[in-house]
Design a protein around this motif. Sequence first.
Motif, PDB file in Angstrom:
ATOM      1  N   UNK A 182       0.832  -1.193   0.000  1.00 53.92           N
ATOM      2  CA  UNK A 182       0.000   0.000   0.000  1.00 53.92           C
ATOM      3  C   UNK A 182       0.873   1.252   0.000  1.00 53.92           C
ATOM      4  N   UNK A 183       0.222   2.374  -0.307  1.00 58.75           N
ATOM      5  CA  UNK A 183       0.865   3.678  -0.183  1.00 58.75           C
ATOM      6  C   UNK A 183       1.113   3.920   1.307  1.00 58.75           C
ATOM      7  N   UNK A 184       2.381   3.893   1.698  1.00 59.03           N
ATOM      8  CA  UNK A 184       2.722   3.995   3.109  1.00 59.03           C
ATOM      9  C   UNK A 184       2.293   5.294   3.754  1.00 59.03           C
ATOM     10  N   UNK A 185       2.163   6.350   2.968  1.00 63.62           N
ATOM     11  CA  UNK A 185       1.763   7.640   3.530  1.00 63.62           C
ATOM     12  C   UNK A 185       0.282   7.662   3.900  1.00 63.62           C
ATOM     13  N   UNK A 186      -0.481   6.682   3.419  1.00 60.68           N
ATOM     14  CA  UNK A 186      -1.916   6.628   3.689  1.00 60.68           C
ATOM     15  C   UNK A 186      -2.273   5.624   4.785  1.00 60.68           C
ATOM     16  N   UNK A 187      -1.307   4.786   5.198  1.00 59.71           N
ATOM     17  CA  UNK A 187      -1.595   3.720   6.169  1.00 59.71           C
ATOM     18  C   UNK A 187      -1.663   4.280   7.593  1.00 59.71           C
ATOM     19  N   UNK A 188      -2.697   3.854   8.334  1.00 60.76           N
ATOM     20  CA  UNK A 188      -2.802   4.216   9.747  1.00 60.76           C
ATOM     21  C   UNK A 188      -1.968   3.206  10.546  1.00 60.76           C
ATOM     22  N   UNK A 189      -0.680   3.509  10.720  1.00 57.10           N
ATOM     23  CA  UNK A 189       0.227   2.572  11.387  1.00 57.10           C
ATOM     24  C   UNK A 189      -0.087   2.408  12.869  1.00 57.10           C
ATOM     25  N   UNK A 190      -0.544   3.468  13.523  1.00 54.56           N
ATOM     26  CA  UNK A 190      -0.839   3.358  14.952  1.00 54.56           C
ATOM     27  C   UNK A 190      -1.948   2.340  15.198  1.00 54.56           C
TER      28      UNK A 190
END
Length: 764
Positions: free
Chosen positions: A242-250
């Motif tokens: 996925x586009x890493x800037x869009x992922x909710x990592x928390x």
Amino acid sequence: MNRILQKEHFSEKVFKLVIEAPLIAKSRKAGHFVIVRVGEKGERMPLTIAAADPVKGTITLVVQEVGLSSTRLCELNVGDYITDVVGPLGKATHIENFGTVVCAGGGVGVAPMLPIVQALKAAGNRVITVLAGRTKELIILEKEMRESSDEVIIMTDDGSYGQKGLVTEGVEAVIKREKVDKCFAIGPAIMMKFVCLLTKKYDIPTDVSLNTIMVDGTGMCGACRITVGGKTKFVCVDGPEFDGHQVDFDEMLKRMGAFKDIEREEIHKLDEHPAACEAEQSASGRNAEWREALRKRMKPKERTLIPRVKMNELDPEYRSHSRKEEVNLGLNEEQALTEAKRCLDCANPSCMEGCPVGIDIPGFIKNIERGEFLEAARTLKKTSALPAVCGRVCPQEKQCESKCIHLKMGHEAVAIGYLERFAADYERESGQISVPEIADKNGIKVAVVGSGPAGLSFAGDMAKMGYDVTVFEALHEIGGVLKYGIPEFRLPNKIVDVEIENLSKMGVTFVKDCIIGKTLSVEELENEGFKGIFVASGAGLPNFMNIPGENSINIMSSNEYLTRVNLMDAASEDSDTPVTFGKRVAVIGGGNTAMDSVRTARRLGAEKAMIIYRRSEAEMPARLEEVKHAKEEGVEFLTLHNPIEYIADEKGRVKQVVLQKMELGEPDASGRRSPVPIPGATVTLDIDMAIVSVGVSPNPIVPHSIPGLELGRKGTIAVNEDMQSSIPTIYAGGDIVRGGATVILAMGDGRRAAAAMNRQLQKA
């Protein structure tokens, strides 16, 4: 298949395994992963394919011991066989000539990065690879990376090799010295999060791989859902990249810790030791002498005065703590004989109009009345591949029994379902299981995609007509929803297994761990000589409500929950698969799957198990018997309420659900009155687990892999009245066409498709 050919010890807890898997090796592309299972009680574990050799038929996996399942895999040696290896899965990495690309790999994330690096280099990119690990011993595949990269930068936390520092420091050093057009990051979630924060600052597009949070890998459970760009995505179907800037990592990091406590306890397991002819019609049809004699024994009025039999059941209090004991105990011979007498043997049996598979209902019931129980079973099996299953789980009250003439006379319908189960069970328990008559083999091969009720019904009919039938199943068990979706207290696995064994005796071949559209394509099936294909891959993609907090820990789909408990046997002490044992469980929905989920939660120790449904009980689509059983077992029903938000604690675990109170408005397209919110009327309940059971969508893997296949608005396969798709050799049925249906409707689709495909193939 699945034999380990090579094993290399990279570091204390990291191993490289070369595994025999020719079909996967042939189809694999950069970014693809497999699902691996070790042992019959093993957990399904996603692992990215680090390399593949289609000539040798092998794939390479790099595995780190982090929990029970991965440790079990790492303990295997050369020559050992892995129980299941399924794939390739996921979407392949998008590769093009971006320009200068930085590939950041951390820990075992270096392994899945290798094929991406190789593909990027082949596409003409300048590739700079940053490898990171805590120590020198944890830097893996350096030689292979150098062979495919323009430059390799090594970072170690302790400075024992390369440069001292974190992966982000190595990446930023490159960004500051030259223009970077693209970044890929694979490794621990926390590493990917900080790489993405860094590249976002410099406005560099960044892709990440998230396969570590998957459970099933085929899209049927929803456990791997994440938030990307504010929308819920499934890693196994929409990703894993996925586009890493869009992922909710928390949110993702919290969900990854959902089973940590259970895994900590489970790891201690490692401490332990290891169509009839005229003659047949005359013998069994309504005008047969024995049928006429039976009708003369009792007047119709006498038959209608016999009260409907009551099903024998386990005690509610006892059964609510017994996960695998069947609730309904079946009829004894005396009960079956008495109930069979209620059937009037109508000249125009309306009950048959309500049966999607066209069972000769009066024929099998009258055989029971005359004591020919085995003949009753044989009559059932002429048109139904799964009589013992249908007798247990089909909604007869909405189908065959709803058409019974008794209802028009003000009496209860004949218990057709109970009698169907009795005949099938009697045959099984007698040991004299019959195999339907099989036509001479015609040498024509047909393929079935999926081993649920539609696929099994189609396979049975085609086998009877002389075709060579092969059923391809994505999971490690045959049976589809009959195995993963329906609890054993409603449908014991041993019942399904006997029905499947009967199909095997009819000549049907079953292939497990094979995903059509991934492991093999439809084109490859056609090249192997299959002249017709029936797609019955189901609608296993769970729906969610997309409300705030829905991705909190301990909120899961009914598919995930039931798959863990039913297919993976997670509640058993000897199972490697974890499951949450909630004490205050809310199940959202009012269908049979919701009832299965809430009754399962009760059996797993829930002190408070609730059904939350937005309409009234009268509108519930679940079977009346299921609702009755749930209430008897202590399930609470909160109707005319709808979740609008979940509230989590500081660890991300759900602790409350906010419910909107509803009232009924005008009927909608389904004929049920629409629920309307009551303004300002909400209630908040304390819960520690929620199971969402609000429907499913078609699994896209198979339909999207077939070029030119026409799809419906909701991703279903479009078919004509003969179940034929827009591609003449491909037929489809069951949930992949209907979007969600009963077992018997799916079986009806299979029978209709078999008849139509037979007509087409005989003309060819």
